[in-house]
Scaffold this motif. Structure first.
Motif, PDB file in Angstrom:
ATOM      1  N   ALA A 149       0.825  -1.208   0.000  1.00  0.00           N
ATOM      2  CA  ALA A 149       0.000   0.000   0.000  1.00  0.00           C
ATOM      3  C   ALA A 149       0.856   1.254   0.000  1.00  0.00           C
ATOM      4  O   ALA A 149       0.471   2.289  -0.565  1.00  0.00           O
ATOM      5  CB  ALA A 149      -0.933   0.001   1.210  1.00  0.00           C
ATOM      6  N   ALA A 150       2.043   1.162   0.610  1.00  0.00           N
ATOM      7  CA  ALA A 150       2.966   2.308   0.639  1.00  0.00           C
ATOM      8  C   ALA A 150       3.832   2.379  -0.615  1.00  0.00           C
ATOM      9  O   ALA A 150       4.694   3.254  -0.714  1.00  0.00           O
ATOM     10  CB  ALA A 150       3.860   2.210   1.874  1.00  0.00           C
ATOM     11  N   ARG A 151       3.612   1.454  -1.549  1.00  0.00           N
ATOM     12  CA  ARG A 151       4.330   1.389  -2.821  1.00  0.00           C
ATOM     13  C   ARG A 151       5.823   1.137  -2.650  1.00  0.00           C
ATOM     14  O   ARG A 151       6.649   1.623  -3.410  1.00  0.00           O
ATOM     15  CB  ARG A 151       4.089   2.664  -3.639  1.00  0.00           C
ATOM     16  CG  ARG A 151       2.622   2.829  -4.013  1.00  0.00           C
ATOM     17  CD  ARG A 151       2.335   4.110  -4.752  1.00  0.00           C
ATOM     18  NE  ARG A 151       0.898   4.267  -4.976  1.00  0.00           N
ATOM     19  CZ  ARG A 151       0.310   5.396  -5.365  1.00  0.00           C
ATOM     20  NH1 ARG A 151       1.056   6.478  -5.559  1.00  0.00           N
ATOM     21  NH2 ARG A 151      -0.977   5.453  -5.534  1.00  0.00           N
ATOM     22  N   GLU A 202       4.781   7.963   2.800  1.00  0.00           N
ATOM     23  CA  GLU A 202       5.613   6.856   2.333  1.00  0.00           C
ATOM     24  C   GLU A 202       5.586   6.758   0.809  1.00  0.00           C
ATOM     25  O   GLU A 202       6.612   6.523   0.166  1.00  0.00           O
ATOM     26  CB  GLU A 202       5.137   5.537   2.954  1.00  0.00           C
ATOM     27  CG  GLU A 202       5.523   5.352   4.407  1.00  0.00           C
ATOM     28  CD  GLU A 202       6.996   5.034   4.583  1.00  0.00           C
ATOM     29  OE1 GLU A 202       7.661   4.671   3.584  1.00  0.00           O
ATOM     30  OE2 GLU A 202       7.491   5.159   5.719  1.00  0.00           O
ATOM     31  N   ARG A 203       4.406   6.959   0.226  1.00  0.00           N
ATOM     32  CA  ARG A 203       4.291   6.907  -1.237  1.00  0.00           C
ATOM     33  C   ARG A 203       5.072   8.044  -1.877  1.00  0.00           C
ATOM     34  O   ARG A 203       5.737   7.854  -2.904  1.00  0.00           O
ATOM     35  CB  ARG A 203       2.814   6.981  -1.633  1.00  0.00           C
ATOM     36  CG  ARG A 203       2.010   5.736  -1.278  1.00  0.00           C
ATOM     37  CD  ARG A 203       0.523   5.985  -1.457  1.00  0.00           C
ATOM     38  NE  ARG A 203      -0.270   4.827  -1.092  1.00  0.00           N
ATOM     39  CZ  ARG A 203      -1.578   4.839  -0.897  1.00  0.00           C
ATOM     40  NH1 ARG A 203      -2.248   5.990  -1.033  1.00  0.00           N
ATOM     41  NH2 ARG A 203      -2.221   3.738  -0.558  1.00  0.00           N
ATOM     42  N   ALA A 204       4.996   9.208  -1.278  1.00  0.00           N
ATOM     43  CA  ALA A 204       5.744  10.354  -1.818  1.00  0.00           C
ATOM     44  C   ALA A 204       7.246  10.087  -1.711  1.00  0.00           C
ATOM     45  O   ALA A 204       8.000  10.387  -2.653  1.00  0.00           O
ATOM     46  CB  ALA A 204       5.371  11.613  -1.039  1.00  0.00           C
ATOM     47  N   ASP A 205       7.691   9.536  -0.594  1.00  0.00           N
ATOM     48  CA  ASP A 205       9.106   9.220  -0.430  1.00  0.00           C
ATOM     49  C   ASP A 205       9.549   8.178  -1.426  1.00  0.00           C
ATOM     50  O   ASP A 205      10.644   8.258  -1.998  1.00  0.00           O
ATOM     51  CB  ASP A 205       9.370   8.726   1.001  1.00  0.00           C
ATOM     52  CG  ASP A 205       9.188   9.812   2.036  1.00  0.00           C
ATOM     53  OD1 ASP A 205       9.166  10.998   1.650  1.00  0.00           O
ATOM     54  OD2 ASP A 205       9.074   9.472   3.225  1.00  0.00           O
ATOM     55  N   ALA A 206       8.691   7.185  -1.649  1.00  0.00           N
ATOM     56  CA  ALA A 206       9.031   6.124  -2.613  1.00  0.00           C
ATOM     57  C   ALA A 206       9.153   6.689  -4.019  1.00  0.00           C
ATOM     58  O   ALA A 206      10.041   6.311  -4.793  1.00  0.00           O
ATOM     59  CB  ALA A 206       7.976   5.013  -2.568  1.00  0.00           C
ATOM     60  N   ALA A 207       8.243   7.612  -4.363  1.00  0.00           N
ATOM     61  CA  ALA A 207       8.297   8.225  -5.694  1.00  0.00           C
ATOM     62  C   ALA A 207       9.551   9.066  -5.851  1.00  0.00           C
ATOM     63  O   ALA A 207      10.188   9.068  -6.926  1.00  0.00           O
ATOM     64  CB  ALA A 207       7.048   9.073  -5.900  1.00  0.00           C
ATOM     65  N   THR A 208       9.941   9.771  -4.790  1.00  0.00           N
ATOM     66  CA  THR A 208      11.150  10.592  -4.843  1.00  0.00           C
ATOM     67  C   THR A 208      12.404   9.725  -5.002  1.00  0.00           C
ATOM     68  O   THR A 208      13.293  10.020  -5.809  1.00  0.00           O
ATOM     69  CB  THR A 208      11.275  11.449  -3.562  1.00  0.00           C
ATOM     70  OG1 THR A 208      10.124  12.279  -3.456  1.00  0.00           O
ATOM     71  CG2 THR A 208      12.525  12.292  -3.621  1.00  0.00           C
ATOM     72  N   GLU A 209      12.448   8.637  -4.244  1.00  0.00           N
ATOM     73  CA  GLU A 209      13.607   7.744  -4.316  1.00  0.00           C
ATOM     74  C   GLU A 209      13.676   7.037  -5.654  1.00  0.00           C
ATOM     75  O   GLU A 209      14.744   6.731  -6.157  1.00  0.00           O
ATOM     76  CB  GLU A 209      13.524   6.710  -3.195  1.00  0.00           C
ATOM     77  CG  GLU A 209      13.663   7.334  -1.812  1.00  0.00           C
ATOM     78  CD  GLU A 209      13.345   6.361  -0.703  1.00  0.00           C
ATOM     79  OE1 GLU A 209      13.148   5.150  -1.021  1.00  0.00           O
ATOM     80  OE2 GLU A 209      13.279   6.766   0.469  1.00  0.00           O
TER      81      GLU A 209
END
Length: 246
Positions: free
Chosen positions: A78-80, A238-245
């Motif tokens: 869910a947090a991608r 968490e999703r935003a962090d995953a997209a940034t990384e």
């Protein structure tokens, strides 16, 4: 929770299968304790407490049980931080490996302790003779929600002692109330088959398929969904962090 789930979901097939096999062997030890106590006392509640040996072994040995994968890995998806395909790999590999490990140890146990075979045969009837009706569906649904709640309790505990208390509580509810659990009860049936019970793998599959699906539904709908809704803002971060990384 997301970090732990991602780590579990990024395991190789070798890691998934070996961890699941170990989990099946460890749960089978709990099943042996359950059968031994039930044979001596006739009490499902005491037998449920004895079964907690299996959950404690899983906890301390860091092994994997199929029905313990309905919260932490799902949260990571869910947090991608992992994919649905990786979740499917974890679930399918762990399920098959749990059953294989449990089948092996139950074969050894029935031949080592034949007196437990009769108890396994008698206990198997509870599951195999149950019709697919509202009661059976609710027993399987409750089993999935109960073990996922146990997982949630262990995630919230800050000490090993607290996690062990959660394991005791989960085992008491799950096995003490004879809920329909896809792995635990399958191992009891395997013991009955090894002991020469008048039923076979076809009878087991007729019970197993709907129990597994309802275990998943109970875990996801009652515990995991509420947790995800409650933690909506954290998941979005968490999703935003995953997209940034990425």
């Amino acid at each position: 929770m997301v970090s732990e789930g991602a780590q579990r979901l990024h395991r190789t097939w070798r890691e998934v299968l070996t961890t699941g096999l170990a989990g099946g062997l460890e749960v089978a030890v709990g099943v042996l304790a359950l059968l031994a106590v039930y044979a001596e006392t006739g009490s499902h509640l005491l037998a449920g407490l004895a079964f907690s040996i299996g959950f404690i072994a899983l906890l301390l040995a860091r092994s994997e049980l199929f029905t313990e994968g309905f919260l932490v890995p799902v949260t990571a998806v869910a947090a991608r931080r992992a994919s649905v395909g990786q979740l499917a790999k974890l679930w399918s590999g762990t399920l098959v490996a749990n059953l294989a490990g449990g089948w092996i140890l139950m074969w050894i146990a029935v031949h080592a302790l034949p007196e437990l075979g009769a108890t396994a045969i008698g206990s198997s009837a509870t599951f195999l003779d149950a019709p697919l009706d509202l009661q059976s569906a609710c027993l399987a649904f409750l089993a999935g929600s109960s073990i996922t709640l146990m997982t949630r309790m262990q995630q919230g505990a800050h000490t090993e002692g607290g996690k062990i208390v959660a394991a005791l509580a989960g085992a008491f509810v799950l096995a003490g109330l004879v809920l329909f659990h896809s792995i635990l009860d399958s191992l009891i049936v395997f013991g009955g088959i090894h002991a020469g019970g008048a039923f076979g793998y076809g009878d087991w599959l007729a019970w197993f398929w709907y129990t597994t699906l309802l275990n998943v539904a109970g875990g996801l709908l009652v515990v995991t969904a509420l947790r995800l809704v409650r933690s909506k803002e954290l998941l979005e971060q968490e999703r935003a962090d995953a997209a940034t990384e990425g």
